[in-house]
Design a protein around this motif. Structure first.
Motif, PDB file in Angstrom:
ATOM      1  N   LEU A  42       2.987  -3.741 -30.334  1.00 30.23           N
ATOM      2  CA  LEU A  42       4.228  -4.433 -29.983  1.00 30.23           C
ATOM      3  C   LEU A  42       5.166  -3.534 -29.179  1.00 30.23           C
ATOM      4  O   LEU A  42       5.768  -3.967 -28.190  1.00 30.23           O
ATOM      5  CB  LEU A  42       4.919  -4.941 -31.248  1.00 30.23           C
ATOM      6  N   LEU A  43       5.274  -2.279 -29.588  1.00 31.94           N
ATOM      7  CA  LEU A  43       6.133  -1.348 -28.847  1.00 31.94           C
ATOM      8  C   LEU A  43       5.600  -1.083 -27.441  1.00 31.94           C
ATOM      9  O   LEU A  43       6.383  -0.956 -26.492  1.00 31.94           O
ATOM     10  CB  LEU A  43       6.314  -0.052 -29.633  1.00 31.94           C
ATOM     11  N   ARG A  44       4.277  -1.026 -27.292  1.00 29.65           N
ATOM     12  CA  ARG A  44       3.691  -0.859 -25.948  1.00 29.65           C
ATOM     13  C   ARG A  44       4.025  -2.058 -25.069  1.00 29.65           C
ATOM     14  O   ARG A  44       4.294  -1.907 -23.874  1.00 29.65           O
ATOM     15  CB  ARG A  44       2.186  -0.643 -26.034  1.00 29.65           C
ATOM     16  N   ARG A  45       4.012  -3.245 -25.640  1.00 26.45           N
ATOM     17  CA  ARG A  45       4.374  -4.447 -24.863  1.00 26.45           C
ATOM     18  C   ARG A  45       5.832  -4.388 -24.428  1.00 26.45           C
ATOM     19  O   ARG A  45       6.165  -4.731 -23.279  1.00 26.45           O
ATOM     20  CB  ARG A  45       4.111  -5.708 -25.675  1.00 26.45           C
ATOM     21  N   VAL A  46       6.716  -3.969 -25.328  1.00 26.16           N
ATOM     22  CA  VAL A  46       8.141  -3.839 -24.979  1.00 26.16           C
ATOM     23  C   VAL A  46       8.291  -2.802 -23.860  1.00 26.16           C
ATOM     24  O   VAL A  46       9.005  -3.026 -22.887  1.00 26.16           O
ATOM     25  CB  VAL A  46       8.991  -3.462 -26.210  1.00 26.16           C
ATOM     26  N   GLN A  47       7.581  -1.698 -24.000  1.00 22.61           N
ATOM     27  CA  GLN A  47       7.633  -0.636 -22.985  1.00 22.61           C
ATOM     28  C   GLN A  47       7.151  -1.183 -21.633  1.00 22.61           C
ATOM     29  O   GLN A  47       7.783  -0.940 -20.604  1.00 22.61           O
ATOM     30  CB  GLN A  47       6.762   0.533 -23.444  1.00 22.61           C
ATOM     31  N   ALA A  48       6.075  -1.926 -21.643  1.00 20.54           N
ATOM     32  CA  ALA A  48       5.549  -2.510 -20.393  1.00 20.54           C
ATOM     33  C   ALA A  48       6.550  -3.492 -19.792  1.00 20.54           C
ATOM     34  O   ALA A  48       6.728  -3.534 -18.564  1.00 20.54           O
ATOM     35  CB  ALA A  48       4.208  -3.190 -20.665  1.00 20.54           C
TER      36      ALA A  48
END
Length: 151
Positions: A140-146
């Motif tokens: 989820l954090l990687r998606r937010v970062q992307a």
């Protein structure tokens, strides 16, 4: 979900504010040991050390380009780290105006301690989360970062 009179979510419901708060607490716990120990080091000083570990023989200008920070602020940080014996400096042989910086042996010791502290705090922060929950949180954090355009 709580909302205020304008229909926006309250501060306690703001996910990114919560992420910021978690990271602030994480950094505070990580650096408390070094601040109270033999090497008084700040978060920014730690970041500078890690930059020169990854980029040995880089210059202050290289750090400024990488970080986007004010050159005067970086000059003070570098001077402090040199005074503490954590950074070594060497004049460039080709361009005598340039000073090449690298992490000293004492600086490497501090970095090892920072990494050890980070691992301890990570274990504390993720206590009680299953491996699946940790993987879900990371995804989820990687998606937010992307979404924010960062790799």
């Amino acid at each position: 979900m709580s909302t205020n009179t304008t229909g926006r979510r309250g501060k306690d419901d703001d996910v990114l504010e919560l992420v910021h708060s978690v990271m602030h607490r994480y950094r505070a716990l990580q650096y408390r040991f070094l601040r109270d120990g033999p090497q008084d080091i700040t978060h920014m000083e730690g970041k500078v050390l890690f930059f020169f570990e990854r980029n040995p023989q880089a210059t202050q200008s290289d750090l400024a380009s990488h970080s986007g920070r004010d050159k005067a602020q970086l000059a003070r940080l570098i001077k402090t780290l040199r005074d503490k014996g954590l950074l070594d400096a060497k004049t460039d042989e080709v361009d005598r105006r340039q000073v090449r910086l690298s992490v000293s042996d004492a600086g490497l010791t501090v970095q090892r301690e920072l990494k050890r502290q980070a691992k301890q705090v990570s274990v504390q922060a993720l206590a009680g989360l299953s491996a699946e929950e940790q993987a879900q949180l990371a995804a989820l954090l990687r998606r937010v970062q992307a979404n924010l355009g960062e790799e």
